[in-house]
Motif scaffolding. Structure first.
Motif, PDB file in Angstrom:
ATOM      1  N   THR A   7       0.852  -1.192   0.000  1.00  0.00           N
ATOM      2  CA  THR A   7       0.000   0.000   0.000  1.00  0.00           C
ATOM      3  C   THR A   7       0.887   1.242   0.000  1.00  0.00           C
ATOM      4  O   THR A   7       1.915   1.263   0.664  1.00  0.00           O
ATOM      5  CB  THR A   7      -0.871   0.007   1.270  1.00  0.00           C
ATOM      6  N   LEU A   8       0.484   2.255  -0.737  1.00  0.00           N
ATOM      7  CA  LEU A   8       1.236   3.513  -0.719  1.00  0.00           C
ATOM      8  C   LEU A   8       0.998   4.247   0.600  1.00  0.00           C
ATOM      9  O   LEU A   8      -0.083   4.145   1.179  1.00  0.00           O
ATOM     10  CB  LEU A   8       0.799   4.422  -1.865  1.00  0.00           C
ATOM     11  N   GLY A   9       1.983   4.996   1.040  1.00  0.00           N
ATOM     12  CA  GLY A   9       1.849   5.779   2.260  1.00  0.00           C
ATOM     13  C   GLY A   9       1.183   7.122   2.017  1.00  0.00           C
ATOM     14  O   GLY A   9       1.155   7.985   2.908  1.00  0.00           O
ATOM     15  N   TYR A  10       0.649   7.339   0.809  1.00  0.00           N
ATOM     16  CA  TYR A  10       0.005   8.608   0.433  1.00  0.00           C
ATOM     17  C   TYR A  10      -0.962   8.302  -0.705  1.00  0.00           C
ATOM     18  O   TYR A  10      -0.943   7.211  -1.277  1.00  0.00           O
ATOM     19  CB  TYR A  10       1.069   9.630  -0.007  1.00  0.00           C
ATOM     20  N   LEU A  15       1.460  13.376  -5.091  1.00  0.00           N
ATOM     21  CA  LEU A  15       2.736  13.843  -5.647  1.00  0.00           C
ATOM     22  C   LEU A  15       2.528  14.633  -6.929  1.00  0.00           C
ATOM     23  O   LEU A  15       3.450  14.805  -7.722  1.00  0.00           O
ATOM     24  CB  LEU A  15       3.649  12.633  -5.933  1.00  0.00           C
ATOM     25  N   SER A  16       1.290  15.117  -7.122  1.00  0.00           N
ATOM     26  CA  SER A  16       0.897  15.627  -8.441  1.00  0.00           C
ATOM     27  C   SER A  16       1.694  16.850  -8.883  1.00  0.00           C
ATOM     28  O   SER A  16       1.691  17.188 -10.065  1.00  0.00           O
ATOM     29  CB  SER A  16      -0.598  15.925  -8.479  1.00  0.00           C
ATOM     30  N   ARG A  17       2.396  17.511  -7.970  1.00  0.00           N
ATOM     31  CA  ARG A  17       3.235  18.620  -8.437  1.00  0.00           C
ATOM     32  C   ARG A  17       4.382  18.105  -9.312  1.00  0.00           C
ATOM     33  O   ARG A  17       4.969  18.865 -10.087  1.00  0.00           O
ATOM     34  CB  ARG A  17       3.780  19.448  -7.268  1.00  0.00           C
ATOM     35  N   SER A  18       4.697  16.806  -9.203  1.00  0.00           N
ATOM     36  CA  SER A  18       5.754  16.212 -10.029  1.00  0.00           C
ATOM     37  C   SER A  18       5.274  15.036 -10.870  1.00  0.00           C
ATOM     38  O   SER A  18       5.741  14.826 -11.983  1.00  0.00           O
ATOM     39  CB  SER A  18       6.905  15.718  -9.142  1.00  0.00           C
ATOM     40  N   ILE A  19       4.372  14.246 -10.292  1.00  0.00           N
ATOM     41  CA  ILE A  19       3.876  13.036 -10.964  1.00  0.00           C
ATOM     42  C   ILE A  19       2.355  12.999 -10.803  1.00  0.00           C
ATOM     43  O   ILE A  19       1.839  13.009  -9.683  1.00  0.00           O
ATOM     44  CB  ILE A  19       4.492  11.760 -10.344  1.00  0.00           C
ATOM     45  N   SER A  20       1.655  12.940 -11.927  1.00  0.00           N
ATOM     46  CA  SER A  20       0.194  13.046 -11.895  1.00  0.00           C
ATOM     47  C   SER A  20      -0.464  11.831 -11.251  1.00  0.00           C
ATOM     48  O   SER A  20       0.119  10.744 -11.168  1.00  0.00           O
ATOM     49  CB  SER A  20      -0.343  13.196 -13.324  1.00  0.00           C
ATOM     50  N   MET A  88       9.568   8.631  -2.097  1.00  0.00           N
ATOM     51  CA  MET A  88       8.867   9.862  -2.465  1.00  0.00           C
ATOM     52  C   MET A  88       7.852  10.191  -1.386  1.00  0.00           C
ATOM     53  O   MET A  88       7.331   9.296  -0.703  1.00  0.00           O
ATOM     54  CB  MET A  88       8.173   9.691  -3.821  1.00  0.00           C
ATOM     55  N   SER A  89       7.586  11.479  -1.243  1.00  0.00           N
ATOM     56  CA  SER A  89       6.635  11.923  -0.227  1.00  0.00           C
ATOM     57  C   SER A  89       6.052  13.268  -0.634  1.00  0.00           C
ATOM     58  O   SER A  89       6.742  14.086  -1.254  1.00  0.00           O
ATOM     59  CB  SER A  89       7.364  12.075   1.118  1.00  0.00           C
ATOM     60  N   PRO A  90       4.775  13.509  -0.263  1.00  0.00           N
ATOM     61  CA  PRO A  90       4.199  14.829  -0.533  1.00  0.00           C
ATOM     62  C   PRO A  90       4.966  15.941   0.166  1.00  0.00           C
ATOM     63  O   PRO A  90       4.935  17.087  -0.268  1.00  0.00           O
ATOM     64  CB  PRO A  90       2.767  14.727   0.003  1.00  0.00           C
ATOM     65  N   SER A  91       5.677  15.601   1.240  1.00  0.00           N
ATOM     66  CA  SER A  91       6.477  16.622   1.932  1.00  0.00           C
ATOM     67  C   SER A  91       7.948  16.527   1.547  1.00  0.00           C
ATOM     68  O   SER A  91       8.821  17.032   2.249  1.00  0.00           O
ATOM     69  CB  SER A  91       6.314  16.475   3.449  1.00  0.00           C
ATOM     70  N   GLY A  92       8.228  15.860   0.421  1.00  0.00           N
ATOM     71  CA  GLY A  92       9.616  15.687  -0.014  1.00  0.00           C
ATOM     72  C   GLY A  92      10.195  16.919  -0.676  1.00  0.00           C
ATOM     73  O   GLY A  92       9.597  17.992  -0.664  1.00  0.00           O
ATOM     74  N   GLY A  93      11.364  16.724  -1.266  1.00  0.00           N
ATOM     75  CA  GLY A  93      12.068  17.824  -1.912  1.00  0.00           C
ATOM     76  C   GLY A  93      13.111  18.417  -1.004  1.00  0.00           C
ATOM     77  O   GLY A  93      13.389  17.879   0.072  1.00  0.00           O
ATOM     78  N   GLY A  94      13.686  19.512  -1.439  1.00  0.00           N
ATOM     79  CA  GLY A  94      14.734  20.162  -0.649  1.00  0.00           C
ATOM     80  C   GLY A  94      16.019  19.365  -0.683  1.00  0.00           C
ATOM     81  O   GLY A  94      16.338  18.708  -1.671  1.00  0.00           O
ATOM     82  N   TRP A 183      12.982  15.442  -8.271  1.00  0.00           N
ATOM     83  CA  TRP A 183      13.737  15.862  -7.084  1.00  0.00           C
ATOM     84  C   TRP A 183      12.849  16.577  -6.072  1.00  0.00           C
ATOM     85  O   TRP A 183      13.121  16.569  -4.873  1.00  0.00           O
ATOM     86  CB  TRP A 183      14.910  16.780  -7.479  1.00  0.00           C
ATOM     87  N   ASP A 184      11.782  17.161  -6.548  1.00  0.00           N
ATOM     88  CA  ASP A 184      10.890  17.935  -5.684  1.00  0.00           C
ATOM     89  C   ASP A 184      10.007  17.062  -4.782  1.00  0.00           C
ATOM     90  O   ASP A 184       9.324  17.572  -3.887  1.00  0.00           O
ATOM     91  CB  ASP A 184      10.010  18.836  -6.564  1.00  0.00           C
ATOM     92  N   VAL A 185       9.999  15.739  -5.029  1.00  0.00           N
ATOM     93  CA  VAL A 185       9.219  14.846  -4.166  1.00  0.00           C
ATOM     94  C   VAL A 185      10.090  13.769  -3.490  1.00  0.00           C
ATOM     95  O   VAL A 185       9.566  12.869  -2.837  1.00  0.00           O
ATOM     96  CB  VAL A 185       8.047  14.167  -4.931  1.00  0.00           C
ATOM     97  N   VAL A 186      11.401  13.871  -3.640  1.00  0.00           N
ATOM     98  CA  VAL A 186      12.277  12.878  -2.996  1.00  0.00           C
ATOM     99  C   VAL A 186      12.220  13.043  -1.480  1.00  0.00           C
ATOM    100  O   VAL A 186      12.361  14.156  -0.951  1.00  0.00           O
ATOM    101  CB  VAL A 186      13.733  13.023  -3.490  1.00  0.00           C
ATOM    102  N   ASP A 187      11.994  11.935  -0.795  1.00  0.00           N
ATOM    103  CA  ASP A 187      11.898  11.941   0.671  1.00  0.00           C
ATOM    104  C   ASP A 187      13.294  11.733   1.278  1.00  0.00           C
ATOM    105  O   ASP A 187      13.721  10.609   1.526  1.00  0.00           O
ATOM    106  CB  ASP A 187      10.950  10.827   1.123  1.00  0.00           C
ATOM    107  N   TRP A 188      13.987  12.832   1.525  1.00  0.00           N
ATOM    108  CA  TRP A 188      15.373  12.738   2.008  1.00  0.00           C
ATOM    109  C   TRP A 188      15.471  12.127   3.387  1.00  0.00           C
ATOM    110  O   TRP A 188      16.500  11.563   3.761  1.00  0.00           O
ATOM    111  CB  TRP A 188      16.052  14.117   1.948  1.00  0.00           C
ATOM    112  N   GLN A 189      14.401  12.238   4.159  1.00  0.00           N
ATOM    113  CA  GLN A 189      14.403  11.611   5.480  1.00  0.00           C
ATOM    114  C   GLN A 189      14.484  10.085   5.337  1.00  0.00           C
ATOM    115  O   GLN A 189      15.225   9.419   6.050  1.00  0.00           O
ATOM    116  CB  GLN A 189      13.147  12.010   6.239  1.00  0.00           C
TER     117      GLN A 189
END
Ligand code: MN3
Length: 199
Positions: A7-10, A15-20, A88-94, A183-189
């Motif tokens: 199951t996806l965690g979101y 992630l639609s700002r990068s992937i629809s 990937m995460s909706p709060s990813g990026g940075g 890169w804008d949705v990569v979950d660096w944590q």
């Protein structure tokens, strides 16, 4: 025990700002599901159905020849995508922080240089495949659903799917635009946790 689709965690639209939503839904519920189903079919009746995925992929040469390619492609597909969703995460990026940030800076000069090198390998990979960041922070571009475990290497810290099914609906043939947006949705944590675990 049969493998199952994680199951996806979101949500598919998260992630639609990068992937629809369309790509996420197709990629997870159709492509990934197909890898799971075909892997289970390949392993049926071979006495290997209880092996872990990492054991199977790390010792493909031990498998009967008639299922080896199916396990490589579909077991690889299941393993790779199961991780991809977690990277990937909706709060990813940075940018990463802490030890991973320092280590990437030491190896590549700075974070942007790392991004540029990874992106260049992903853009330049011919055909379908993945680019992997390894625990020693080296990069590896591999075709199809191949991954570092199949090369006898450690599990990756991060990977990017550059199959056309991952971006064509959104970005047509312009893979570089997909990579840039990813890169804008990569979950660096999540990546940093894998780095700590691997060190
Ligand atoms: Mn894919």
């Amino acid at each position: 025990m049969a493998f199952t689709l994680p199951t996806l965690g979101y949500g598919y639209d998260a992630l639609s700002r990068s992937i629809s939503q369309d790509i996420m839904q197709l990629h997870h519920s159709k492509h990934h599901q197909a890898y799971v189903d075909k892997l289970n079919t390949a392993l049926e009746g071979n006495g290997r159905a209880d092996d872990s995925l990492t054991d199977l992929l790390g010792k493909l040469e031990d498998l009967p020849e008639d299922i080896r390619t199916a396990v490589r492609n579909n077991g690889g597909g299941h393993y790779n995508h199961s991780l991809f969703w977690q990277w990937m995460s909706p709060s990813g990026g940075g940018e990463p922080t802490g030890d991973l940030s320092a280590a990437l800076g030491e190896k590549y000069g700075d974070f942007q240089s790392f991004v540029d090198e990874f992106s260049a390998q992903a853009t330049g990979l011919f055909g379908s495949g993945w680019v992997w960041l390894q625990p020693d922070l080296s990069l590896l571009a591999l075709p199809n659903q191949d991954n570092p475990l199949m090369q006898g290497l450690d599990a990756p810290l991060l990977g990017l799917d550059v199959w056309e099914h991952a971006y064509y609906l959104d970005y047509k043939n312009v893979r570089a635009d997909y990579i840039k947006a990813w890169w804008d949705v990569v979950d660096w944590q999540a990546v940093a946790e894998r780095y700590q675990h691997a060190s």
